[in-house]
Design a protein around this motif. Structure first.
Motif, short mmCIF file in Angstrom:
data_model
loop_
_atom_site.label_atom_id
_atom_site.label_comp_id
_atom_site.label_asym_id
_atom_site.label_seq_id
_atom_site.Cartn_x
_atom_site.Cartn_y
_atom_site.Cartn_z
N GLN A 194 42.90 40.30 42.62
CA GLN A 194 44.33 40.54 42.48
C GLN A 194 44.51 41.86 41.73
N VAL A 195 45.38 42.71 42.22
CA VAL A 195 45.68 43.98 41.58
C VAL A 195 46.91 43.78 40.70
N VAL A 196 46.81 44.24 39.46
CA VAL A 196 47.93 44.18 38.52
C VAL A 196 48.00 45.52 37.81
N GLY A 197 49.18 46.10 37.73
CA GLY A 197 49.37 47.33 36.97
C GLY A 197 49.99 47.02 35.63
N VAL A 198 49.60 47.78 34.62
CA VAL A 198 50.19 47.65 33.29
C VAL A 198 50.63 49.04 32.87
N SER A 244 56.48 50.19 49.69
CA SER A 244 56.78 49.07 48.81
C SER A 244 55.52 48.72 48.01
N VAL A 245 55.69 48.52 46.72
CA VAL A 245 54.57 48.20 45.86
C VAL A 245 54.21 46.74 46.08
N LYS A 246 52.95 46.49 46.40
CA LYS A 246 52.51 45.16 46.81
C LYS A 246 51.73 44.45 45.71
N PHE A 247 51.91 44.89 44.46
CA PHE A 247 51.27 44.21 43.34
C PHE A 247 52.20 44.28 42.14
N PRO A 248 52.06 43.32 41.22
CA PRO A 248 52.93 43.32 40.05
C PRO A 248 52.58 44.45 39.08
N ILE A 249 53.59 44.99 38.45
CA ILE A 249 53.41 45.98 37.40
C ILE A 249 54.08 45.43 36.15
N ILE A 250 53.30 45.30 35.10
CA ILE A 250 53.78 44.73 33.86
C ILE A 250 54.19 45.84 32.91
N ILE A 292 40.92 51.74 34.39
CA ILE A 292 40.76 50.61 35.30
C ILE A 292 39.87 49.60 34.58
N ILE A 293 40.33 48.36 34.52
CA ILE A 293 39.56 47.27 33.92
C ILE A 293 39.39 46.20 35.00
N ILE A 294 38.14 45.82 35.23
CA ILE A 294 37.85 44.76 36.20
C ILE A 294 37.33 43.57 35.42
N THR A 295 37.98 42.42 35.62
CA THR A 295 37.53 41.18 35.00
C THR A 295 37.12 40.22 36.09
N ASP A 296 36.31 39.23 35.72
CA ASP A 296 35.92 38.23 36.70
C ASP A 296 36.82 36.99 36.56
N LYS A 297 36.49 35.95 37.31
CA LYS A 297 37.32 34.74 37.31
C LYS A 297 37.34 34.04 35.96
N MET A 298 36.36 34.34 35.12
CA MET A 298 36.30 33.75 33.79
C MET A 298 36.97 34.67 32.76
N ASN A 299 37.67 35.71 33.25
CA ASN A 299 38.33 36.72 32.41
C ASN A 299 37.35 37.50 31.53
N VAL A 321 50.72 54.22 45.56
CA VAL A 321 50.78 53.99 47.00
C VAL A 321 49.39 53.64 47.53
N ALA A 322 48.36 54.36 47.10
CA ALA A 322 47.00 54.10 47.58
C ALA A 322 46.54 52.70 47.21
N PHE A 323 46.74 52.29 45.95
CA PHE A 323 46.34 50.95 45.54
C PHE A 323 47.19 49.90 46.25
N SER A 324 48.47 50.17 46.40
CA SER A 324 49.36 49.22 47.07
C SER A 324 48.95 49.02 48.53
N ASN A 325 48.64 50.12 49.22
CA ASN A 325 48.23 50.02 50.62
C ASN A 325 46.88 49.33 50.77
N SER A 326 46.11 49.26 49.69
CA SER A 326 44.77 48.65 49.73
C SER A 326 44.73 47.23 49.21
N VAL A 327 45.87 46.66 48.88
CA VAL A 327 45.91 45.29 48.37
C VAL A 327 45.18 44.32 49.30
#
Length: 158
Positions: free
Chosen positions: A21-25, A49-55, A84-91, A6-12
């Motif tokens: 972009q937030v993505v859950g796995v 409502s979850v506002k990011f995809p969860i894989i 938590i993994i943060i990647t940049d635009k170049m992955n 909920v916290a991550f979803s509300n912070s999208v």
């Protein structure tokens, strides 16, 4: 956990304002994830409502020698601990933080780290972020004189 979701979803919107972009796995099946979304605890939370995809990736275990093991994410009973993994635009992986399962992940800290990475990138490496830095605080110039000046001003009031 539900409260983290909920916290991550509300912070999208905050993540999007930083160009992220937030993505859950999850190692859970799609059915388990769907049931989780229907959980009464989710309904009790505001804006649920979850506002990011969860894989769903059910192969996230000790037999899967992919990203998790490559970046050294610890396993607990054969499964990866929350990370938590943060990647940049170049992955390119820029940040990895793994957590005890009983300690919640922080939206605010994740946003702070993203802001610091973006600041360093925008400065072309000529500046960097001190510990606990946020966007309202001074940065350190990436020179010997810049480091000395920063610490003199911070700790000696000059």
């Amino acid at each position: 956990s539900t409260s983290e979701m909920v916290a991550f979803s509300n912070s999208v919107p905050q993540f999007q304002s930083l160009g992220c972009q937030v993505v859950g796995v999850s190692r859970d099946s799609p059915m388990v994830l769907q049931d989780w979304m229907q959980d009464p605890m989710m309904e009790e939370k505001k804006n649920t409502s979850v506002k990011f995809p969860i894989i769903s990736c059910m192969s996230l275990d000790s037999e899967n020698f992919g990203l998790l093991q490559a970046v050294g994410i610890p396993l607990d009973n054969g499964y990866p601990i929350p990370t938590i993994i943060i990647t940049d635009k170049m992955n390119k992986i820029r940040y990895v933080a793994s957590f005890n399962t009983s300690i919640a992940r922080s939206v605010e800290e994740t946003l702070r780290v993203i802001s610091a990475i973006k600041m360093v990138d925008n400065a072309g490496g000529s500046q960097f972020a001190p510990a606990d830095w946020d966007r309202t605080q001074p940065v350190i110039s990436n020179t010997k004189d810049g480091v000395i000046k920063y610490y003199q001003e911070k700790y000696m009031g000059r």
